[in-house]
Write a protein that holds these residues in place. Sequence first.
Motif, PDB file in Angstrom:
ATOM      1  N   VAL A   1      -7.056  -0.152   5.975  1.00  0.00           N
ATOM      2  CA  VAL A   1      -5.890  -0.963   6.335  1.00  0.00           C
ATOM      3  C   VAL A   1      -6.214  -1.842   7.540  1.00  0.00           C
ATOM      4  O   VAL A   1      -5.863  -3.030   7.571  1.00  0.00           O
TER       5      VAL A   1
ATOM      6  N   LEU B   1       2.723  -0.765   4.350  1.00  0.00           N
ATOM      7  CA  LEU B   1       2.220   0.595   4.158  1.00  0.00           C
ATOM      8  C   LEU B   1       3.427   1.521   4.114  1.00  0.00           C
ATOM      9  O   LEU B   1       4.179   1.615   5.087  1.00  0.00           O
TER      10      LEU B   1
ATOM     11  N   ILE C   1       0.875  -1.175   0.000  1.00  0.00           N
ATOM     12  CA  ILE C   1       0.000   0.000   0.000  1.00  0.00           C
ATOM     13  C   ILE C   1       0.910   1.221   0.000  1.00  0.00           C
ATOM     14  O   ILE C   1       1.652   1.467   0.961  1.00  0.00           O
TER      15      ILE C   1
END
Length: 441
Positions: A325, A345, A61
């Motif tokens: 998330v 992330l 991500i």
Amino acid sequence: MPSPCPGNPLSGSPFSRREFLNVGLLAGLGLTLPEFLRMEAQGAQKFYETKEGQAKAVIQIFLPGGLAQHESFDPKPFAPPEYRGPFGSIKTALTGVHFGEKLPHLAKIADKITVINSMSHGEAAHERGTHNMFTGYRPSPALEYPSIGSVVSHELGPQNNLPPYVCVPNVPNTFANSGYLSSAHGPFALGSNPSDKNFKVRDLNLPNGVDDARFQRRKSMLETVDHHFRTLENADSLESMDAFYQHAYRLISSQQAREAFDLNKEPDKLRDTYGRHQAGQRMILSRRLVEAGVRFVSLTVGSWDHHDNLKQGIEKNLPAVDQAVAALINDLEQRGMLDSTLVILSTEFGRTPKTNKTGGRDHWPRVFSTMMAGGGVKKGMIYGKSDALGGEPEEDKVSVEDFAKTIYHQLGITADKELMAPGERPIEIVDGGRVLKEILG
């Protein structure tokens, strides 16, 4: 029109096999699949055995623009106001650990993730910082490095008739591509947003007027043409061309591949849990893809270059990412997939420790935060530390090479392995760095 040359149609004929297909049958079949399907010249087709690591898949991500560390994972509640920023901090599931107040969902599951608060590199330009995080290398004018996703595709290959490397919704930047590797290892891009009402993945559906029976007839026609040209040609590249077409057929005709991209298979309640916004729907689709067999999914969401009015920018972007998330991690855990799926992330750099005159923060690569979960990474850990103002690493500085090497390690890929760049030049997958064994379970 001159007749085909009986000697070598690839080099001399206006009706070479490749040209014939490009003009006619290829367009008729709707085979506009991305470059990763094109197994390029000289025997590029190769099947790879999966190397067993802690992780079998990665969901990357990426938050383009530069997520501010102060407003996310590394708040400084006791710093002066011009450093502290416009938001407060909140308690997490970890004793004594606080996140920015706009991360309430991730704060609740902080005991399931690892946060690195000491990421650092020296590139303050967006393009160069993005290159670092997508490739594990500093940019070089002499060589185009492959993205981590492309290396994963090269080393592990496809499974279940699915592309090994998928970008959601599109290829986000030039550094997400295959670099010096064959374009066969570039990403497959969706071409549209999963949050769109009429979301449909391009290239996985037959064109209008072509039903399954017609598709099979055209496939048979193509095989006849293949046989004709194969009797005239001896080039090794024919076999690699075959790999492209066979892979294309498998992907278009595979019910499993189509269903992997079909968000309508997900319960409405779960889609609501992720959030009916870009972040939520991109992440639930990413989970579907790794569940079906995609090795590496890279998704981007939001815009984080907040030079002005940081408060408004964070309020607009961060809550959706926080919700999505956290939902992704919980969903993976409930399905028994978290231990085998590495969730990352990241962003290209952080923001200045001190806010500027327009209420924003500027580019700051010296220290920033990233997050990892699953895939053999420890749960409930904060690794590294920035100084009191959030401007420099104070403990356990982490480099781009460390970060990339750890990702490869968890997939069972040896990052010291040399791949062959143009000119028969051997290049290590990652040059330097170390595996961050402290964060691994």
